[in-house]
Design an enzyme around this catalytic site. Structure first.
Site, mmCIF file in Angstrom:
data_model
loop_
_atom_site.group_PDB
_atom_site.id
_atom_site.type_symbol
_atom_site.label_atom_id
_atom_site.label_comp_id
_atom_site.label_asym_id
_atom_site.label_seq_id
_atom_site.Cartn_x
_atom_site.Cartn_y
_atom_site.Cartn_z
ATOM 1 N N SER A 105 0.838 -1.202 0.000
ATOM 2 C CA SER A 105 0.000 0.000 0.000
ATOM 3 C C SER A 105 0.870 1.249 0.000
ATOM 4 O O SER A 105 1.636 1.453 -0.940
ATOM 5 C CB SER A 105 -0.962 -0.073 1.200
ATOM 6 O OG SER A 105 -1.919 0.942 1.154
ATOM 7 N N ASP A 159 -10.027 -3.956 -5.385
ATOM 8 C CA ASP A 159 -9.393 -2.957 -4.502
ATOM 9 C C ASP A 159 -10.146 -1.624 -4.616
ATOM 10 O O ASP A 159 -10.183 -1.026 -5.699
ATOM 11 C CB ASP A 159 -7.919 -2.786 -4.938
ATOM 12 C CG ASP A 159 -7.123 -1.936 -3.957
ATOM 13 O OD1 ASP A 159 -7.720 -1.093 -3.264
ATOM 14 O OD2 ASP A 159 -5.897 -2.120 -3.896
ATOM 15 N N HIS A 190 -8.038 -4.554 -1.072
ATOM 16 C CA HIS A 190 -6.765 -3.869 -0.810
ATOM 17 C C HIS A 190 -5.890 -4.663 0.170
ATOM 18 O O HIS A 190 -4.669 -4.532 0.158
ATOM 19 C CB HIS A 190 -7.046 -2.469 -0.253
ATOM 20 C CG HIS A 190 -5.849 -1.565 -0.299
ATOM 21 N ND1 HIS A 190 -5.318 -1.090 -1.473
ATOM 22 C CD2 HIS A 190 -5.064 -1.061 0.695
ATOM 23 C CE1 HIS A 190 -4.267 -0.318 -1.213
ATOM 24 N NE2 HIS A 190 -4.098 -0.296 0.094
HETATM 25 C C1 MLT Z 1 -1.359 5.990 -0.197
HETATM 26 O O1 MLT Z 1 -1.758 6.976 0.400
HETATM 27 O O2 MLT Z 1 -0.171 5.711 -0.369
HETATM 28 C C2 MLT Z 1 -2.429 5.110 -0.762
HETATM 29 O O3 MLT Z 1 -3.645 5.781 -0.802
HETATM 30 C C3 MLT Z 1 -2.528 3.840 0.004
HETATM 31 C C4 MLT Z 1 -2.876 4.072 1.449
HETATM 32 O O4 MLT Z 1 -1.987 4.327 2.220
HETATM 33 O O5 MLT Z 1 -4.068 3.996 1.801
#
Ligand code: MLT
Length: 215
Positions: A105, A159, A190
């Protein structure tokens, strides 16, 4: 723990010849979160696990965002460079080869930014639920900068955070920049699944130098 520019955990290798793994957590994680995953997917490898320096409502991250999926790109650049500098420090302090990043992520997004802005910092990367970190990544990377580095990109077909088109665009950008990209879309959301663990372990088992071994 050696004092370096990021709070981190380090576990030395117990098996010679396995690439060191850089573990990069998601939003709200820390340096402890991915160590159990690291031991599963890369048994015997040295594990280096930093904590992101940005706080969002008390939750550590690797760069600032303006909203979900909308990034502060100046901060992405600054933080990617900071992380690449940390990797160089840690390599010196612990006597490590260039690591393969395994990011989830937000950790996958900073790994993608490091790959394109400072390709020398990483031997390759496993990007779990990554998206395009910089709108002008293609220009920044130039063609061929990634010189055959292996990248495994695992996306979730359901996701809610990363649109399929965005993940495919990231795969194309990295390929255009010279990486050997394997992109799979899994029937998940996700969060991480058993398939992520199995596929990542198999890919890392085959990893030799810059790219996965031909099988
Ligand atoms: C991010 O902010 O890098 C992406 O949206 C993934 C997350 O951290 O939720």
């Amino acid at each position: 723990m050696t004092t370096l520019s990021f709070i981190h955990r380090f576990e030395p290798a117990s098996v010679a010849g396995r690439p060191p793994v850089l573990l990069l957590h998601g939003t709200g994680g820390d340096e402890n979160d991915l160590l159990p995953l690291g031991r599963m997917i890369a048994p015997g490898s040295a594990l280096l696990s930093p904590r992101g320096k940005v706080l969002e409502g008390g939750m550590p991250r690797f760069f600032r965002r303006l909203a979900e999926g909308v990034f502060d790109e100046a901060d992405v650049r600054r933080r990617a460079n900071e992380l690449a500098d940390f990797i160089a420090e840690a390599r010196e302090a612990y006597g490590l080869a260039a690591p393969v990043a395994v990011g989830f992520s937000n950790g996958a997004n900073i790994a993608a930014a490091v790959l394109t802005l400072r390709p020398e910092a990483l031997a390759g990367a496993v990007l779990l639920r990554a998206m395009v970190p910089l709108s002008d990544t293609r220009v920044e990377a130039g063609v061929g900068d990634l010189g055959g580095k292996g990248v495994l990109l695992l996306s979730g077909a359901a996701d809610p955070i990363v649109p399929a088109e965005n993940a495919s665009r990231l795969a194309a950008i990295l390929k255009d920049a010279g990486a050997i990209v394997e992109h799979k879309s899994l029937p998940v959301g996700h969060g991480l699944s058993q398939a992520d663990v199995t596929l990542t372990k198999a890919w890392l088992d085959g990893f030799q130098g810059n790219s996965p071994k031909e099988t």
